[in-house]
Design a protein around this motif. Structure first.
Motif, PDB file in Angstrom:
ATOM      1  N   GLU A  63      -4.146  -4.003  -1.251  1.00 45.28           N
ATOM      2  CA  GLU A  63      -5.049  -5.153  -1.205  1.00 45.28           C
ATOM      3  C   GLU A  63      -6.403  -4.701  -0.651  1.00 45.28           C
ATOM      4  N   ASP A  64      -7.484  -4.997  -1.379  1.00 44.02           N
ATOM      5  CA  ASP A  64      -8.799  -4.522  -0.952  1.00 44.02           C
ATOM      6  C   ASP A  64      -9.558  -5.514  -0.072  1.00 44.02           C
ATOM      7  N   ASP A  65      -9.038  -6.735   0.089  1.00 46.17           N
ATOM      8  CA  ASP A  65      -9.692  -7.705   0.953  1.00 46.17           C
ATOM      9  C   ASP A  65      -9.203  -7.485   2.387  1.00 46.17           C
TER      10      ASP A  65
ATOM     11  N   GLU B 122      -9.587  -9.087   5.195  1.00 47.94           N
ATOM     12  CA  GLU B 122      -9.074 -10.254   5.902  1.00 47.94           C
ATOM     13  C   GLU B 122      -7.660 -10.583   5.461  1.00 47.94           C
TER      14      GLU B 122
ATOM     15  N   SER C  59      -5.590  -8.540   4.013  1.00 48.22           N
ATOM     16  CA  SER C  59      -4.751  -7.419   4.393  1.00 48.22           C
ATOM     17  C   SER C  59      -4.306  -7.525   5.850  1.00 48.22           C
TER      18      SER C  59
ATOM     19  N   GLY D  49      -6.245   0.058   0.327  1.00 50.50           N
ATOM     20  CA  GLY D  49      -7.182  -0.783  -0.403  1.00 50.50           C
ATOM     21  C   GLY D  49      -7.491  -0.359  -1.819  1.00 50.50           C
TER      22      GLY D  49
ATOM     23  N   ASP E 185      -2.014  -6.256  -5.453  1.00 48.16           N
ATOM     24  CA  ASP E 185      -3.042  -7.154  -5.968  1.00 48.16           C
ATOM     25  C   ASP E 185      -3.493  -6.674  -7.344  1.00 48.16           C
TER      26      ASP E 185
ATOM     27  N   LYS F  66      -2.783 -16.416  -6.032  1.00 47.43           N
ATOM     28  CA  LYS F  66      -3.650 -16.804  -4.912  1.00 47.43           C
ATOM     29  C   LYS F  66      -4.273 -18.156  -5.218  1.00 47.43           C
TER      30      LYS F  66
END
Length: 246
Positions: free
Chosen positions: A19-21, A23, A25, A43, A63, A112
């Motif tokens: 997951e690159d976000d 927050e 993560s 990420g 993701d 999401k």
């Protein structure tokens, strides 16, 4: 790159988030840790490959929207190298992305925004399926045979008529096992989901069609004209072969 599940019987399940976000993560890592899992996070595909070269994991939460190589491409690579359970996470509104994810080997998906408790429930359900449920039940399960094929619930293995093991995702294996245990019975998509998940949180009914299609690609002489798993119009599916124990 060949991620495998931990073989330590008493080990906490190790979950890898791709997951690159930052927050999201951090939030998921905290929730996973509080829920009794070992949680790691990367990420990007490059970071994931480097991580999996050093560590083993029990499940991957992946993701779709990532920098560089996207989640669908990553899922395809993972599935070609491993049977590690994969839950895909997508922010896209189109069902086609979710269906494609299942077609290329994801076990489940979560759109999401999602509720973290629902994700934990799905992770636990998928880990239970991957581990084959309760040991006592598995130990009593005898292998089943159909049309030359052999499916072993205890070892969670499928072998073709030549004795070659066929790789399957957890969902594919459990779905085929349910069909084998109910030969000649028309099962609706809703019934199949209930039997596979035993009431636990699981994917939507439409995903059953994708998983059945993948199973057909592996066991049918001609997947375009299936004879082992037949579609019943407005009914669901029926498993046609004679099934025997042993």
């Amino acid at each position: 790159m060949a991620p495998v599940r931990s073989t330590r019987p008493a080990a906490k399940p190790h979950i890898l988030l791709v997951e690159d976000d930052p927050e999201i993560s951090r939030m998921l890592t905290d929730v996973l840790s509080e829920s009794g899992f070992i949680a790691s996070s990367v990420g990007s595909a490059v970071d994931m490959d480097a991580f999996l070269a050093r560590k083993t994991v029990d499940l991957i939460v992946l993701d779709i929207m990532l920098p560089g190589e996207d989640g669908l491409s990553i899922c395809r690579r993972l599935r070609a190298a491993s049977e590690v359970p994969i839950i895909m996470v997508t922010a896209r509104g189109e069902d086609i992305d979710r269906i494609i994810g299942l077609e290329i080997g994801a076990d489940d998906y979560v759109p999401k925004p999602f509720n973290s408790r629902e994700l934990m429930a799905r992770i636990r359900a998928l880990l239970r399926r991957a581990q084959g449920g309760h040991t006592a039940v598995r130990s009593r399960a005898r292998p089943l045979g159909f049309a030359g094929w052999r499916i072993d619930a205890a070892l969670r293995q499928l072998h073709d008529p030549d004795g070659v093991r066929v790789a399957m995702t957890s969902m594919e294996f459990d779905l085929l096992l349910v069909l084998c245990r109910n030969p000649g019975r028309v099962l609706s998509r809703e019934q199949l989901l209930e039997l596979v998940h035993s009431g636990a949180s699981g994917p939507i009914e439409r995903s059953i069609d994708v998983h059945v299609s993948r199973i057909r690609q592996k066991i049918e002489p001609d997947p375009r004209d299936p004879t082992l798993i037949k579609t019943v119009r407005l009914g669901g599916y029926v498993f046609t072969p004679t099934v025997k124990e042993g």
